[in-house]
Design a protein around this motif. Sequence first.
Motif, PDB file in Angstrom:
ATOM      1  N   GLU A  20       0.831  -1.205   0.000  1.00  0.00           N
ATOM      2  CA  GLU A  20       0.000   0.000   0.000  1.00  0.00           C
ATOM      3  C   GLU A  20       0.867   1.257   0.000  1.00  0.00           C
ATOM      4  O   GLU A  20       0.585   2.226  -0.712  1.00  0.00           O
ATOM      5  CB  GLU A  20      -0.904   0.026   1.236  1.00  0.00           C
ATOM      6  N   THR A  21       1.910   1.247   0.806  1.00  0.00           N
ATOM      7  CA  THR A  21       2.814   2.404   0.876  1.00  0.00           C
ATOM      8  C   THR A  21       3.478   2.657  -0.470  1.00  0.00           C
ATOM      9  O   THR A  21       3.598   3.806  -0.915  1.00  0.00           O
ATOM     10  CB  THR A  21       3.885   2.183   1.959  1.00  0.00           C
ATOM     11  N   LEU A  22       3.913   1.588  -1.139  1.00  0.00           N
ATOM     12  CA  LEU A  22       4.547   1.731  -2.454  1.00  0.00           C
ATOM     13  C   LEU A  22       3.576   2.320  -3.472  1.00  0.00           C
ATOM     14  O   LEU A  22       3.956   3.125  -4.324  1.00  0.00           O
ATOM     15  CB  LEU A  22       5.064   0.381  -2.942  1.00  0.00           C
ATOM     16  N   ILE A  23       2.299   1.925  -3.370  1.00  0.00           N
ATOM     17  CA  ILE A  23       1.285   2.462  -4.276  1.00  0.00           C
ATOM     18  C   ILE A  23       1.035   3.931  -3.964  1.00  0.00           C
ATOM     19  O   ILE A  23       0.983   4.779  -4.862  1.00  0.00           O
ATOM     20  CB  ILE A  23      -0.024   1.648  -4.160  1.00  0.00           C
ATOM     21  N   LEU A  24       0.892   4.249  -2.685  1.00  0.00           N
ATOM     22  CA  LEU A  24       0.581   5.612  -2.280  1.00  0.00           C
ATOM     23  C   LEU A  24       1.687   6.589  -2.671  1.00  0.00           C
ATOM     24  O   LEU A  24       1.409   7.695  -3.154  1.00  0.00           O
ATOM     25  CB  LEU A  24       0.372   5.673  -0.761  1.00  0.00           C
ATOM     26  N   GLU A  25       2.933   6.199  -2.511  1.00  0.00           N
ATOM     27  CA  GLU A  25       4.041   7.117  -2.810  1.00  0.00           C
ATOM     28  C   GLU A  25       4.377   7.157  -4.291  1.00  0.00           C
ATOM     29  O   GLU A  25       5.232   7.925  -4.715  1.00  0.00           O
ATOM     30  CB  GLU A  25       5.285   6.726  -2.019  1.00  0.00           C
ATOM     31  N   ALA A  30      -0.351   2.963 -11.170  1.00  0.00           N
ATOM     32  CA  ALA A  30      -1.600   2.341 -11.614  1.00  0.00           C
ATOM     33  C   ALA A  30      -1.344   1.542 -12.886  1.00  0.00           C
ATOM     34  O   ALA A  30      -0.714   2.027 -13.820  1.00  0.00           O
ATOM     35  CB  ALA A  30      -2.650   3.410 -11.855  1.00  0.00           C
ATOM     36  N   GLY A  31      -1.810   0.304 -12.902  1.00  0.00           N
ATOM     37  CA  GLY A  31      -1.649  -0.551 -14.065  1.00  0.00           C
ATOM     38  C   GLY A  31      -0.363  -1.347 -14.096  1.00  0.00           C
ATOM     39  O   GLY A  31      -0.196  -2.220 -14.957  1.00  0.00           O
ATOM     40  N   GLU A  32       0.549  -1.074 -13.166  1.00  0.00           N
ATOM     41  CA  GLU A  32       1.843  -1.769 -13.183  1.00  0.00           C
ATOM     42  C   GLU A  32       1.717  -3.201 -12.674  1.00  0.00           C
ATOM     43  O   GLU A  32       1.052  -3.462 -11.666  1.00  0.00           O
ATOM     44  CB  GLU A  32       2.849  -1.007 -12.325  1.00  0.00           C
ATOM     45  N   ASP A  60      -9.070  -7.451  -2.084  1.00  0.00           N
ATOM     46  CA  ASP A  60     -10.364  -7.157  -1.459  1.00  0.00           C
ATOM     47  C   ASP A  60     -10.580  -5.657  -1.292  1.00  0.00           C
ATOM     48  O   ASP A  60     -11.715  -5.171  -1.320  1.00  0.00           O
ATOM     49  CB  ASP A  60     -10.464  -7.842  -0.088  1.00  0.00           C
ATOM     50  N   ARG A  61      -9.483  -4.904  -1.116  1.00  0.00           N
ATOM     51  CA  ARG A  61      -9.575  -3.447  -0.956  1.00  0.00           C
ATOM     52  C   ARG A  61      -9.613  -2.723  -2.301  1.00  0.00           C
ATOM     53  O   ARG A  61      -9.701  -1.493  -2.351  1.00  0.00           O
ATOM     54  CB  ARG A  61      -8.383  -2.933  -0.143  1.00  0.00           C
ATOM     55  N   GLY A  62      -9.511  -3.484  -3.389  1.00  0.00           N
ATOM     56  CA  GLY A  62      -9.580  -2.879  -4.709  1.00  0.00           C
ATOM     57  C   GLY A  62      -8.293  -2.253  -5.182  1.00  0.00           C
ATOM     58  O   GLY A  62      -8.278  -1.534  -6.194  1.00  0.00           O
ATOM     59  N   LEU A  63      -7.173  -2.532  -4.492  1.00  0.00           N
ATOM     60  CA  LEU A  63      -5.898  -1.934  -4.874  1.00  0.00           C
ATOM     61  C   LEU A  63      -5.141  -2.770  -5.902  1.00  0.00           C
ATOM     62  O   LEU A  63      -4.313  -2.243  -6.642  1.00  0.00           O
ATOM     63  CB  LEU A  63      -5.020  -1.726  -3.637  1.00  0.00           C
ATOM     64  N   ALA A  75      -4.379  -1.703  -9.529  1.00  0.00           N
ATOM     65  CA  ALA A  75      -5.627  -1.285 -10.161  1.00  0.00           C
ATOM     66  C   ALA A  75      -5.474   0.099 -10.786  1.00  0.00           C
ATOM     67  O   ALA A  75      -4.563   0.853 -10.443  1.00  0.00           O
ATOM     68  CB  ALA A  75      -6.753  -1.278  -9.129  1.00  0.00           C
ATOM     69  N   GLY A  76      -6.393   0.433 -11.692  1.00  0.00           N
ATOM     70  CA  GLY A  76      -6.371   1.756 -12.332  1.00  0.00           C
ATOM     71  C   GLY A  76      -6.898   2.814 -11.391  1.00  0.00           C
ATOM     72  O   GLY A  76      -7.959   3.404 -11.629  1.00  0.00           O
ATOM     73  N   LEU A  77      -6.158   3.058 -10.324  1.00  0.00           N
ATOM     74  CA  LEU A  77      -6.627   3.915  -9.236  1.00  0.00           C
ATOM     75  C   LEU A  77      -6.850   5.349  -9.692  1.00  0.00           C
ATOM     76  O   LEU A  77      -6.033   5.930 -10.376  1.00  0.00           O
ATOM     77  CB  LEU A  77      -5.603   3.892  -8.097  1.00  0.00           C
ATOM     78  N   GLY A  78      -7.981   5.908  -9.273  1.00  0.00           N
ATOM     79  CA  GLY A  78      -8.306   7.292  -9.579  1.00  0.00           C
ATOM     80  C   GLY A  78      -8.976   7.478 -10.926  1.00  0.00           C
ATOM     81  O   GLY A  78      -9.607   8.493 -11.171  1.00  0.00           O
ATOM     82  N   ARG A  79      -8.875   6.504 -11.804  1.00  0.00           N
ATOM     83  CA  ARG A  79      -9.397   6.701 -13.156  1.00  0.00           C
ATOM     84  C   ARG A  79     -10.918   6.744 -13.184  1.00  0.00           C
ATOM     85  O   ARG A  79     -11.515   7.462 -13.976  1.00  0.00           O
ATOM     86  CB  ARG A  79      -8.877   5.599 -14.074  1.00  0.00           C
TER      87      ARG A  79
END
Length: 258
Positions: A20-25, A30-32, A60-63, A75-79
């Motif tokens: 999660e931290t790697l995704i947030l920073e 997204a998509g990787e 389960d959290r959709g990440l 996931a394609g976060l924010g899109r």
Amino acid sequence: MSDFSIRPERAAEAVARHIETLILEGSLAAGEALLPERDLALRLNVSRPTLRDGLKLLQDRGLLVGEKGRGLRVAGLGRTAITDPLLALLAERPEVEDDYLDFRDVVESHAAGLAAARATPLDRDHVAAALERIEAAHAAAVPADEADADAALHQAIYEASHNLVLLQIMRALSGNLRSNVAANRARMFTRPRVRDHLLAQHRAIAEAILKGDPDAARAAAHAHLAYVRQAARDIAEAEAHGETARRRQSGGGLGQRR
């Protein structure tokens, strides 16, 4: 091998939190795609069952999303939010362009100041490389390449700002940013020496960041967006005047002009 290590009793949650931290920073975009399970377990120093439990939490959290035969990817976060019908409506309205450029002025001026204050050596390398791309594209005079390089520099500035909210919002908006940059450049190329002005402005922003001068970076970014905003206004006004003149010539398409 990573130095990441966790206690067994909270292993799956810690795996999830680390990713999660790697995704947030922005380290994982997204998509990787993630590494294969075996490699991930080795990197995180956990067993494969523990890894699967952690990855399941993220799914389960959709990440994370799974694709059959292709493993897991971010996931394609924010899109979904960025393609909200209201935002699509705003994007279609030319009268909103000035407000969008006003928004960019506020956000990007602040981001440039943060980047000058917070950039790491690696961030400065990315900013310098983005500037080199702009200069090369300018020399080649290929509009599409210039637009791509322009957007890449702005993205590097957001990353160097180390403001995670700014970074994630602008990553989600990256498609809009690139299309906006391209549209503005296409229209502004009709103005004399505009490409030279844009190059000088981008160089001023990048050099202020590389020198670690927040005030100069903010001022340079503001000057750039103010120039783009005024140029867009001038072009829109000229286009409106031209359209009015054409309507007068034809009676608005309703009169019987001879």
